[in-house]
Structures are given as structure tokens and as C-alpha cells.
Write a protein that holds these residues in place. Structure first.
Motif, PDB file in Angstrom:
ATOM      1  N   GLU A  27       0.676  -1.251  -0.220  1.00  0.00           N
ATOM      2  CA  GLU A  27       0.204   0.037   0.110  1.00  0.00           C
ATOM      3  C   GLU A  27       0.780   1.286   0.071  1.00  0.00           C
ATOM      4  N   GLU A  28       2.027   1.321   0.912  1.00  0.00           N
ATOM      5  CA  GLU A  28       2.848   2.371   0.732  1.00  0.00           C
ATOM      6  C   GLU A  28       3.622   2.549  -0.694  1.00  0.00           C
ATOM      7  N   ALA A  29       3.814   1.334  -1.255  1.00  0.00           N
ATOM      8  CA  ALA A  29       4.573   1.219  -2.424  1.00  0.00           C
ATOM      9  C   ALA A  29       3.501   1.946  -3.687  1.00  0.00           C
ATOM     10  N   LEU A  30       2.324   1.403  -3.523  1.00  0.00           N
ATOM     11  CA  LEU A  30       1.374   2.074  -4.443  1.00  0.00           C
ATOM     12  C   LEU A  30       1.165   3.585  -4.477  1.00  0.00           C
ATOM     13  N   ASP A  31       1.199   4.207  -2.879  1.00  0.00           N
ATOM     14  CA  ASP A  31       1.180   5.732  -2.652  1.00  0.00           C
ATOM     15  C   ASP A  31       2.498   6.478  -3.561  1.00  0.00           C
ATOM     16  N   MET A  32       3.502   5.675  -3.550  1.00  0.00           N
ATOM     17  CA  MET A  32       4.709   6.238  -3.811  1.00  0.00           C
ATOM     18  C   MET A  32       4.611   6.274  -5.532  1.00  0.00           C
ATOM     19  N   ILE A  33       4.112   5.169  -6.020  1.00  0.00           N
ATOM     20  CA  ILE A  33       4.155   5.058  -7.394  1.00  0.00           C
ATOM     21  C   ILE A  33       3.049   5.925  -8.086  1.00  0.00           C
ATOM     22  N   GLN A  34       1.892   5.992  -7.141  1.00  0.00           N
ATOM     23  CA  GLN A  34       0.726   6.898  -7.720  1.00  0.00           C
ATOM     24  C   GLN A  34       1.565   8.415  -7.741  1.00  0.00           C
ATOM     25  N   ARG A  35       2.248   8.695  -6.772  1.00  0.00           N
ATOM     26  CA  ARG A  35       2.619  10.172  -6.807  1.00  0.00           C
ATOM     27  C   ARG A  35       3.851  10.228  -7.792  1.00  0.00           C
ATOM     28  N   ALA A  36       4.494   9.356  -8.106  1.00  0.00           N
ATOM     29  CA  ALA A  36       5.473   9.439  -9.053  1.00  0.00           C
ATOM     30  C   ALA A  36       4.953   9.496 -10.592  1.00  0.00           C
ATOM     31  N   VAL A  37       3.928   8.714 -10.816  1.00  0.00           N
ATOM     32  CA  VAL A  37       2.959   8.972 -11.959  1.00  0.00           C
ATOM     33  C   VAL A  37       2.490  10.330 -12.162  1.00  0.00           C
ATOM     34  N   ALA A  38       2.082  10.599 -11.183  1.00  0.00           N
ATOM     35  CA  ALA A  38       1.387  11.958 -11.248  1.00  0.00           C
ATOM     36  C   ALA A  38       2.410  13.254 -11.541  1.00  0.00           C
ATOM     37  N   ALA A  39       3.762  12.782 -11.134  1.00  0.00           N
ATOM     38  CA  ALA A  39       4.821  13.910 -11.603  1.00  0.00           C
ATOM     39  C   ALA A  39       5.510  13.593 -12.872  1.00  0.00           C
ATOM     40  N   SER A  40       5.390  12.434 -13.292  1.00  0.00           N
ATOM     41  CA  SER A  40       5.818  12.079 -14.599  1.00  0.00           C
ATOM     42  C   SER A  40       5.063  11.019 -15.298  1.00  0.00           C
ATOM     43  N   PRO A  41       3.899  11.504 -15.770  1.00  0.00           N
ATOM     44  CA  PRO A  41       2.751  10.652 -16.422  1.00  0.00           C
ATOM     45  C   PRO A  41       3.003  10.110 -17.951  1.00  0.00           C
ATOM     46  N   ASP A  42       4.296  10.352 -18.403  1.00  0.00           N
ATOM     47  CA  ASP A  42       4.657   9.941 -19.603  1.00  0.00           C
ATOM     48  C   ASP A  42       5.858   9.134 -19.760  1.00  0.00           C
ATOM     49  N   SER A  43       6.123   8.696 -18.486  1.00  0.00           N
ATOM     50  CA  SER A  43       7.277   7.920 -18.396  1.00  0.00           C
ATOM     51  C   SER A  43       6.642   6.407 -18.221  1.00  0.00           C
ATOM     52  N   GLY A  44       7.030   5.674 -19.315  1.00  0.00           N
ATOM     53  CA  GLY A  44       6.443   4.183 -19.503  1.00  0.00           C
ATOM     54  C   GLY A  44       7.061   3.294 -18.410  1.00  0.00           C
ATOM     55  N   TYR A  45       8.230   3.484 -17.740  1.00  0.00           N
ATOM     56  CA  TYR A  45       8.576   2.543 -16.734  1.00  0.00           C
ATOM     57  C   TYR A  45       8.095   2.903 -15.337  1.00  0.00           C
ATOM     58  N   ILE A  46       7.665   4.264 -15.273  1.00  0.00           N
ATOM     59  CA  ILE A  46       6.941   4.662 -13.931  1.00  0.00           C
ATOM     60  C   ILE A  46       5.438   3.998 -14.084  1.00  0.00           C
ATOM     61  N   VAL A  47       4.981   4.183 -15.078  1.00  0.00           N
ATOM     62  CA  VAL A  47       3.396   3.873 -15.390  1.00  0.00           C
ATOM     63  C   VAL A  47       3.345   2.321 -15.187  1.00  0.00           C
ATOM     64  N   ASP A  48       4.583   1.487 -15.684  1.00  0.00           N
ATOM     65  CA  ASP A  48       4.836   0.273 -15.695  1.00  0.00           C
ATOM     66  C   ASP A  48       4.715  -0.299 -14.212  1.00  0.00           C
ATOM     67  N   SER A  49       5.270   0.477 -13.461  1.00  0.00           N
ATOM     68  CA  SER A  49       5.443   0.266 -11.880  1.00  0.00           C
ATOM     69  C   SER A  49       4.189   0.197 -11.144  1.00  0.00           C
ATOM     70  N   LEU A  50       3.157   0.963 -11.695  1.00  0.00           N
ATOM     71  CA  LEU A  50       2.034   1.480 -11.074  1.00  0.00           C
ATOM     72  C   LEU A  50       0.985  -0.030 -11.525  1.00  0.00           C
ATOM     73  N   GLY A  51       1.072  -0.255 -12.705  1.00  0.00           N
ATOM     74  CA  GLY A  51       0.358  -1.504 -13.155  1.00  0.00           C
ATOM     75  C   GLY A  51       0.851  -2.577 -12.614  1.00  0.00           C
ATOM     76  N   TRP A  52       2.225  -2.740 -12.239  1.00  0.00           N
ATOM     77  CA  TRP A  52       2.792  -3.874 -11.679  1.00  0.00           C
ATOM     78  C   TRP A  52       2.240  -4.141 -10.143  1.00  0.00           C
ATOM     79  N   VAL A  53       2.297  -2.959  -9.427  1.00  0.00           N
ATOM     80  CA  VAL A  53       1.680  -2.859  -7.858  1.00  0.00           C
ATOM     81  C   VAL A  53       0.506  -3.407  -7.856  1.00  0.00           C
ATOM     82  N   LEU A  54      -0.410  -2.601  -8.933  1.00  0.00           N
ATOM     83  CA  LEU A  54      -2.017  -3.301  -8.988  1.00  0.00           C
ATOM     84  C   LEU A  54      -1.997  -4.595  -8.979  1.00  0.00           C
TER      85      LEU A  54
END
Length: 571
Positions: free
Chosen positions: A450-477
Motif C-alpha cells: 500500500e505504501e508502494a502504491l502511494d509512492m508510485i501513484q505520486r511518481a506517475v502524477a509527476a511523470s505521467p509519460d514515463s513508461g517505466y513509472i506507469v509500468d510500476s503502477l500497473g505492476w503494484v496493482l
């Protein structure tokens, strides 16, 4: 005229750097080879091929201009001069030739000849020509006409700040520090006065007026703690009350050099392409060999163009006792690394650490190269040294913790890595790369999801066009069993990083989890096709992916003793 052209060709061929190329069989062959070399920024080869073409067709103006351009790009102004003179005699309008001829007259101190040529004959560009003319008046001893020329040119839209900057430097060069300070003090120099060179020139002017405290305040306000050896020397002299000479533009020739450097730096900052930036920086260095900022800019451009040997030679030209030596050696190490000579780059930095060991950037750069070479222990030690030399309140300290954290993580020291990532976030809480790296690490360890999800969601909000960060969000889900939500994110990640094997492998797993097994197999096959067979350290495991294709993801997880996929009743 033919004799002059042949002489020019002989000069072109005479330099040891211009040894004959593999023989092309015609003028067209040599010309095309030269064009190809020029397009790929291989200026030495371009000069050689154009030399051959000119030997076969010595009156061809296009070949002369191309040869002049190649030579000027190499910094060989004097070798380009015969060709430029011939082009002028042929009334061939060439900016490159006029640039070479202007540099020659300025270097000789023939300012009256520059004035006599007129703006049409100079023809480099209206703004460059205007400033060259103003400085030529200074060189000819006609300060009144120079000031008039500066004032007239400043009326051009968008030119006032840059022209007033040069007017202030011109006044300072003849000892009118009050007049120079009036221009700086009123802020009429615009952005040029806020550059590093502009601030240092202003500080030197204030020193001449016996206002050292104002000079120190200016430096500290402009740079804060971000100083370097050259700035430190200036600060020490001001604090000690020592004489501080005006060195930035002491004479008209230096003023001419500053014109070309100013435009090179301005074009570089505007990302206007490297063509004129390189030519102008070369001329600045030709006119003033001790213009280290022009040297560093030239070397940086050559490195970015992939001309590593030329860049390395340029960086190596800085004397060891020069205040910019550390910057040049850092640049040389970077060029060596990019050219595939990491061992030589490491040696350069080790030597620099012995001579300039008080500079944190030396150790952090060494750490970066060692980390790239997977020398985790060496990288950690280098980052330790860098962190020790950076004040606790320095904002960029987070970068050092982040970099050391990566080295710790790759060496298997996960606790130390997490501590460094959290230290980086204490300094820069919303830094997306750190949030993503720590969040993804937690996901891979399958803890604090859950902490990881929060971190990665904040990362996606800051860099929405980074494929690697969006991948992290999909992976934690996915790890959380929220498969339907994971699909949307993983599909978006693949759109952003279409050929990344890890991202495609992850999408295959997510498709399998929602029952889209045929699509999962398609993604796994894609993932395998993108794996570099020579990359032994890649995150994507081709054998594991092949096993998933053979027996399915559920069976692979069972073989590995991992938790099975959650079912809808589990979620």
C-alpha cells in the motif's frame, strides 16, 4: 586566382591531421564522401575528402565553401583562410568565408580593415556584424563611434540586453568602470548579465570601484553554495581585499572573442542547433586562446556530436594550473566513457580525486562511472566521499543518496538501499525517480504494497509519460490483485515503452491474470524478441518467459513456490 586556389589546396593537404583518404575515383566521389562525413560531423574526414575534390576541380566555389566549413569546424581558421579569400575574390557570398576573414582581420588587429569592409561585405549576420563593428571602432581607438554603434544596435527588437552587456564590457575595457556599472546596476544587460560570465564580469567591475562587499553579495546571491575553483579564487581575493583585475574583456580583441562566444552560448541555450554554435565557439577560441569557457563549450558540442577524440583533445588542452581544469577533466572523463573507454575515464577521475579531492562532483562522477561498470563497492565508496563533502542543506544532496541507494540495491544490500532512498525523499519528497525506484523495490520484495502504491501513484502524477513509472503502477496493482485496474496501466506502459522486454512481460502476466491467455502468450513472445542476447544482467528472464509459454503462469508460480494468482473471491 588559380594559383591561389592551388595554394589553398596545398595548405589543406599539408596538415598532419589531414592525411589523404582512401582514394575516391572522381570529383563526385570525393564530394559525396565529404558530404557524408560532414553530415555525420566527421570534420577531419570531410576536410580530407574536400581536399581531394578540390585537387581535381580547384575552381569549384561549392567545394571551397564546404572545405572552409570543415576546417573551421576543426578550429583550423588559418588553413581555411586561403579558400575564404578565393571565395571573396570570386564574389561568392559565403557566411563561412566571411566568418573566417573577419576572424583573421580581428586576430591581426586590423580593425580599420574590418570597418572598411562594411556590413554587406562582412555578412555573418546583422547582430553579429553590428557588434563586431562596434568593437572594431574600439580597436581603432574611436570610442565615441563605438558607443554610437552600440546604442544604435540596441534599438533592434530583442537586442537591448545583449548589446548593453557588450557596451558595458567595452566601457570597462577602457577603464570607465563607473559607466559600466551604471549599465549593469540598472539591469540594462538583461539575461546576459545573469550568466556566469556576466556575474563574474560585474563582480570584477565592482572590485575596480572598491565595492568588494557588493561584489561578494552579487556572487552569493547568484550562485549560493554552487561555486567552483574559479569563483572561489575570486571570492577569496574579494574577502582578503586583494587587487582584482578586470580580466573578462581587457581589450578589443577579447571583445571580438566575446561577441562570438556570447552568440554561441545564446544559441546553445535556445537549442538552435549545433552548426553556428560550433563555428562561433571555434572563432571565439581562435581570437582568444585563453577563453576557457569557449573551449569547454566547443568540447561539449563535439562530444554531443559523437566526435569523441576531438572533444577529448579539446578538454586536454586546459592547463593543470587553470581554475577550470577540474571541469575540463570531468568533461574528458565523460567523453572517454561515451567512447567506450571507461577504464581510461576512471583513471582520469582517480587522478582528479587526488588533485581536486575537495570537490564533491569529482567523487560523484567517479561513482556514476563505477556504477555503470557494475563496480558497486567502488561506486558506494565514491558516493560516500561525495556525500561527506556536501553540506546537509544542499538541495542536490538527494541525488547522491539516490545514486548510492541504487548501488546498494544492485549489490544486494536492500536495507542500506532503502535507507538511502528514504533519505533522498526526506530532501525531495516528490522526486518521481526516487519514488518509483523505492516503490518498485518494495513491490518486488512484496512488502508494504500500500505504501508502494502511494509512492508510485505520486511518481506517475509527476511523470505521467514515463513508461517505466506507469509500468510500476500497473505492476503494484497486479501484486495487490487489482488485475482489471492493472490492465489499463500496463497497456499504457507498453504504448510508452513499446519494445521494452520487462514491460511487455509484465503486460503478459496481467493479461493472464484476467483470463486473456492468448494475448498473454503474444506479449511474452514479444518480450523474448526484445531481449538482447548479449545482456546478461537484464531484468527480463527469457528462460522463465519460455517456461510460462510452455505451462502457463499459474504452473510457473507453483514451481517457484510463489503465491498463486488471487481469484475474484480472494480480492
Amino acid at each position: 586566382m588559380l594559383r591561389l586556389v592551388l595554394s589553398a589546396v596545398a595548405v589543406l593537404a599539408a596538415g598532419t591531421a589531414l592525411t589523404p583518404p582512401v582514394q575516391a575515383q572522381s570529383v563526385a566521389g570525393a564530394y559525396l564522401a565529404g558530404r557524408h562525413a560532414a553530415v555525420t560531423s566527421d570534420y577531419a574526414a570531410a576536410a580530407r575528402y574536400y581536399t581531394e575534390a578540390l585537387s581535381r576541380d580547384p575552381t569549384n566555389a561549392e567545394l571551397m565553401e564546404s572545405g572552409s566549413l570543415a576546417l573551421l569546424s576543426l578550429g583550423e581558421v588559418e588553413k581555411a583562410l586561403p579558400l575564404a579569400r578565393t571565395l571573396e575574390e570570386k564574389n561568392h557570398r559565403s557566411q563561412v568565408a566571411r566568418l573566417v576573414l573577419t576572424a583573421d582581420l580581428a586576430k591581426k588587429g586590423d580593425y580599420q580593415a574590418l570597418l572598411d569592409r562594411g556590413s554587406d561585405a562582412t555578412g555573418i549576420g546583422p547582430w553579429v556584424d553590428g557588434l563586431v563593428k562596434a568593437w572594431a571602432y574600439m580597436g581603432a581607438g574611436d570610442v565615441t563611434s563605438a558607443m554610437t554603434a552600440f546604442d544604435t544596435l540596441s534599438e533592434e527588437p530583442g537586442m537591448q540586453g545583449l548589446v548593453m552587456y557588450h557596451k558595458a564590457l567595452a566601457l570597462a575595457s577602457v577603464g570607465d568602470y563607473e559607466g559600466a556599472e551604471e549599465i549593469f546596476g540598472e539591469g540594462r544587460v538583461g539575461g546576459a548579465g545573469q550568466t556566469r560570465r556576466g556575474v563574474m564580469a560585474h563582480a570584477e567591475i565592482l572590485a575596480q570601484l572598491e565595492r568588494p562587499q557588493e561584489a561578494l553579495t552579487l556572487i552569493r546571491t547568484s550562485f549560493g553554495a554552487g561555486t567552483d575553483p574559479e569563483l572561489d579564487n575570486l571570492i577569496r581575493a574579494l574577502e582578503a581585499g586583494e587587487p582584482v583585475p578586470f580580466t573578462h574583456v581587457p581589450d578589443p580583441l577579447a571583445g571580438m572573442a566575446e561577441v562570438f562566444f556570447t552568440f554561441a552560448a545564446a544559441l546553445k541555450s535556445e537549442d538552435a542547433g549545433d552548426y553556428y554554435v560550433l563555428l562561433y565557439s571555434r572563432v571565439a577560441r581562435y581570437l582568444r586562446p585563453d577563453h576557457m569557457d569557449a573551449l569547454l563549450l566547443t568540447a561539449e558540442l563535439l562530444e554531443n556530436l559523437g566526435q569523441y577524440d576531438l572533444a577529448i583533445a579539446e578538454f586536454a588542452a586546459v592547463p593543470a594550473d587553470n581554475p577550470t581544469y577540474h571541469a575540463a577533466e570531468l568533461g574528458r572523463a565523460g567523453a572517454l566513457r561515451r567512447s567506450g573507454r571507461a577504464d581510461q575515464a576512471i583513471e582520469v577521475l582517480n587522478q582528479l580525486a587526488r588533485s581536486h579531492g575537495d570537490l564533491a562532483v569529482v567523487h560523484s562522477t567517479l561513482g556514476d562511472i563505477l556504477r555503470g561498470e557494475e563496480d558497486w563497492e567502488g561506486a558506494i565508496a565514491a558516493y560516500d566521499a561525495a556525500i561527506e563533502r556536501v553540506a546537509d542543506d544542499t538541495p542536490v544532496r538527494w541525488v547522491l543518496y539516490y545514486s548510492r541507494g541504487i548501488a546498494y540495491e544492485r549489490s544486494g544490500e536492500s536495507d542500506a538501499a532503502e535507507a538511502d532512498f528514504r533519505a533522498a525523499l526526506d530532501i525531495n519528497p516528490e522526486q518521481p525517480q526516487v519514488l518509483n525506484y523505492l516503490g518498485y523495490s518494495l513491490v518486488e520484495q512484496q512488502r508494504n504494497l500500500e505504501e508502494a502504491l502511494d509512492m508510485i501513484q505520486r511518481a506517475v502524477a509527476a511523470s505521467p509519460d514515463s513508461g517505466y513509472i506507469v509500468d510500476s503502477l500497473g505492476w503494484v496493482l497486479y501484486r495487490l490483485g487489482r488485475y482489471d485496474e492493472a490492465v489499463d496501466q500496463m497497456e499504457r506502459a507498453v504504448e510508452l515503452e513499446a519494445v521494452d522486454p520487462v514491460v511487455n512481460d509484465h503486460l503478459g502476466d496481467v493479461y493472464w491474470a484476467v483470463g486473456r491467455e492468448r494475448e498473454a502468450e503474444f506479449q511474452w513472445r514479444r518480450a523474448i524478441s526484445f531481449i538482447d542476447p548479449e545482456d546478461d544482467d537484464g531484468e527480463a528472464d527469457p528462460e522463465r518467459i519460455r517456461r510460462k509459454l510452455e505451462i502457463g503462469l499459474d504452473a510457473v508460480l507453483k514451481e517457484e513456490g510463489a503465491e498463486p494468482l488471487k481469484t475474484s473471491s480472494d480480492i
